[in-house]
Write a protein that holds these residues in place. Structure first.
Motif: not given
Ligand code: PNS
Length: 166
Positions: A93, A95, A100, A103-104, A107-108, A120, A122
């Protein structure tokens, strides 16, 4: 292990795909053997998307047709389940800014709890895209702003057409 990490997922809502997304997808395609861009199809969403999941997938296909190792799919299950289904070992994903991160981070950690075997990764957005979001682009276009240098050509055309219908 080598095989699993040769396929990665670039997941997102992609409503619609922007040049910022394309930056991450393109750079991922230079690092990994196979990149599957996966569009979430979430019927639970309260806010209606501008494009259906199938349309979002088609726009990604149009924008990445020149990248031989990139394909687009839709998914309706947990991301880690979809990763296992297609043999992906990692989620990539972008960044953009500190905003960000929170949230990330969540999620991770959730994805790691669900399946510690799916990594995960980034990638920091290129500076020229650090302000770019699908939401911002939609707002600009809704009020008549020019988004032609923020999204791929087919997306700009599709947005003009869809917003014109409203
Ligand atoms: O572009 P977005 O909105 O940041 O993408 C979010 C996405 C699609 C990556 C996220 O919502 C997702 O993975 N949805 C599928 C359900 C899931 O697995 N959620 C994470 C663990 S609860």
């Amino acid at each position: 292990m080598a095989d699993r990490h040769s396929t990665v997922l670039c997941p997102g809502s992609y409503d619609p795909v922007t040049n910022g997304h394309l930056d991450i997808i393109t750079r991922s395609s230079e690092v990994f053997e196979r990149v599957v861009v996966c569009v979430v199809n979430n019927p639970m969403r309260k806010d209606k998307t501008l494009f259906t999941a199938a349309e979002r997938k088609e726009l990604i296909e149009a924008a990445t047709a020149h990248l031989g190792n990139v394909e687009a799919r839709t998914f309706s299950n947990l991301l880690v389940e979809f990763a296992r289904e297609i043999g992906a070992g990692a989620i990539v994903k972008g960044l953009r800014a500190i905003s960000d991160f929170e949230y990330e981070f969540e999620m991770a950690q959730l994805n790691r709890k669900l399946d510690p075997g799916i990594e995960s990764i980034y990638m920091i957005a290129s500076p020229q895209y650090s302000f770019l979001s699908s939401t911002g682009v939609k707002e600009m276009a809704t009020f008549g702003g020019d988004v032609s240098d923020l999204v791929p050509g087919p997306v700009a055309a599709a947005m003009a057409s869809r917003l014109g219908e409203r």
